[in-house]
Design an enzyme around this catalytic site. Structure first.
Site, PDB file in Angstrom:
ATOM      1  N   PRO A 182       0.827  -1.226   0.000  1.00  0.00           N
ATOM      2  CA  PRO A 182       0.000   0.000   0.000  1.00  0.00           C
ATOM      3  C   PRO A 182       0.856   1.268   0.000  1.00  0.00           C
ATOM      4  O   PRO A 182       0.491   2.269  -0.612  1.00  0.00           O
ATOM      5  CB  PRO A 182      -0.808  -0.125   1.289  1.00  0.00           C
ATOM      6  CG  PRO A 182      -0.884  -1.591   1.536  1.00  0.00           C
ATOM      7  CD  PRO A 182       0.431  -2.153   1.082  1.00  0.00           C
ATOM      8  N   TYR A 183       1.998   1.240   0.671  1.00  0.00           N
ATOM      9  CA  TYR A 183       2.893   2.408   0.649  1.00  0.00           C
ATOM     10  C   TYR A 183       3.317   2.714  -0.789  1.00  0.00           C
ATOM     11  O   TYR A 183       3.250   3.867  -1.235  1.00  0.00           O
ATOM     12  CB  TYR A 183       4.123   2.135   1.521  1.00  0.00           C
ATOM     13  CG  TYR A 183       5.217   3.168   1.358  1.00  0.00           C
ATOM     14  CD1 TYR A 183       5.061   4.465   1.835  1.00  0.00           C
ATOM     15  CD2 TYR A 183       6.417   2.846   0.700  1.00  0.00           C
ATOM     16  CE1 TYR A 183       6.059   5.417   1.672  1.00  0.00           C
ATOM     17  CE2 TYR A 183       7.425   3.790   0.539  1.00  0.00           C
ATOM     18  CZ  TYR A 183       7.236   5.073   1.026  1.00  0.00           C
ATOM     19  OH  TYR A 183       8.222   6.008   0.852  1.00  0.00           O
ATOM     20  N   ALA A 184       3.751   1.670  -1.507  1.00  0.00           N
ATOM     21  CA  ALA A 184       4.191   1.864  -2.892  1.00  0.00           C
ATOM     22  C   ALA A 184       3.036   2.378  -3.761  1.00  0.00           C
ATOM     23  O   ALA A 184       3.226   3.261  -4.603  1.00  0.00           O
ATOM     24  CB  ALA A 184       4.745   0.557  -3.454  1.00  0.00           C
ATOM     25  N   SER A 222       0.614   4.229  -2.742  1.00  0.00           N
ATOM     26  CA  SER A 222       0.355   5.643  -2.410  1.00  0.00           C
ATOM     27  C   SER A 222       1.374   6.557  -3.080  1.00  0.00           C
ATOM     28  O   SER A 222       1.042   7.666  -3.501  1.00  0.00           O
ATOM     29  CB  SER A 222       0.329   5.853  -0.890  1.00  0.00           C
ATOM     30  OG  SER A 222       1.625   5.782  -0.330  1.00  0.00           O
TER      31      SER A 222
END
Ligand SMILES: NC(=O)c1ccc[n+]([C@@H]2O[C@H](COP(=O)([O-])OP(=O)(O)OC[C@H]3O[C@@H](n4cnc5c(N)ncnc54)[C@H](O)[C@@H]3O)[C@@H](O)[C@H]2O)c1
Length: 321
Positions: free
Chosen positions: A149-151, A153
């Site tokens: 999910p970080y990537a 975002s």
């Protein structure tokens, strides 16, 4: 120049802010002191900037806060580093990462447009490359399969800025930072976490078989690239890799951290963690060509500088009685 730096109390933000002040720019910093790690650490990061810049407490997801700030006028550019960082914690709350890293970025860009600030430098990440097997990574590669999910975002932030640039005439420069380390590095990151464990004589957990690798980049090089982007990036939308260009395997990294600290590390092995990618490796030819970016600090020198800082930091936290 007069600049707004978001995320100024963080690891990279405090270094960028400091460099800009030292070269004579006027810096206004914004940070909400997110509790991802201890506020006391962020206050220590700000030791120099509290004296030499204006540091405001506020949230990039709060549009009114950004508007009040940019309505003061006179800003030449925004360096947008505020984010929830870190791959593994993003698996626990994807929505928070999207709120801060995507909605927050949208608010920053929209507020800039509303107040006539035309230049944005945005901290993206090597994580957008996911598990691409074609290395070293180039900016022209397809990046439509992020692994966390970080990537997601960070990639969404890039796409949003690409579209806003085309629609509204903003200049947005996305910098894909590759694993940054150095004094004040975030405490949960490899190198910092490993070093504290090694100094305490505790084992370092190595996820996977130790052959995963990262392109580690010394923070001064990242600051060079970020400042060069402010000064030299082309108008319109652009993306640049900023890496160290020499990937190192995890097992070797732990050994080299131990060497820098003059302590033999002990290891325990655990299975690979979901969301982690196998390798990162930057091709920085575009950044070299257009920004004059050439990383200067190799891992040995960078780890020596980090070890020196860490020992000073430990001594300051635990003064002799
Ligand atoms: N450190 C790395 O290796 C690395 C690699 C790739 C990309 N990046 C990106 O670089 C930037 C800086 O990373 P860092 O390692 O210095 O992280 P950091 O956590 O030390 O700094 C981020 C700062 O942003 C602030 N922040 C978080 N949410 C906010 C909000 N809603 N409003 C205002 N401030 C907020 C935090 O309080 C923190 O001080 C981030 O955008 C990160 O995603 C870092």
């Amino acid at each position: 120049m007069k600049l707004l730096v978001t995320g100024i109390a963080g690891f990279i933000g405090s270094h960028v802010g400091e460099r800009l002040v030292r070269r004579g720019d006027t810096v206004v910093g914004l940070d909400n002191f997110d509790p991802f790690y201890d506020r006391a650490i962020k206050e220590r990061n700000l030791a120099f900037l509290r004296e030499h810049a204006e540091v405001l407490e506020g949230d990039v997801t709060d549009r009114a806060c950004l508007d009040r700030l940019l309505a003061r006028g006179g800003f030449d550019a925004v360096v947008h580093l505020a984010a929830l960082a870190g791959v593994r914690p993003s698996l626990r709350a994807p929505w928070r990462y999207n709120l801060v890293n995507v909605v927050g970025t949208s608010h920053v860009a929209e507020s800039m447009l509303a107040h006539g600030v035309g230049r944005l430098v945005f901290a993206s990440s090597s994580s957008v490359y996911g598990n691409n097997t074609l290395v070293p990574y180039e900016e022209s590669q397809r990046v439509d399969a992020p692994a966390s999910p970080y990537a997601v975002s960070k990639r969404a932030g890039e796409l949003l800025l690409d579209t806003m640039t085309a629609l509204f005439g903003l200049t947005a420069t996305c910098l894909r930072y590759f694993t940054v380390y150095g004094p004040r590095q975030r405490p949960e990151m490899a190198i910092h976490k490993f070093a504290r464990l090694i100094l305490r004589g505790e084992p370092v957990t190595v996820y996977g078989d130790g052959t995963s690798s990262r392109d580690y980049t010394y923070v001064d090089d990242i600051v060079d690239g970020t400042v060069a982007a402010l000064d030299r990036a082309p108008s319109g939308f652009s993306i640049f890799n900023l890496g160290g260009t020499r990937p190192v395997a995890l097992a070797e990294l732990v050994a080299r951290v131990g060497k820098a600290l003059h302590v033999e590390p002990s290891l325990v092995h655990e299975p690979s963690q979901p969301g982690d990618v196998a390798h990162t490796w930057a091709n920085t030819a575009r950044a070299e060509r257009e920004l004059g970016y050439v990383p200067q600090v190799g891992l040995e020198e960078g780890l020596a500088r980090f070890a020196e800082w860490l020992r000073r930091d430990e001594a300051a936290q635990d003064p002799p009685r």
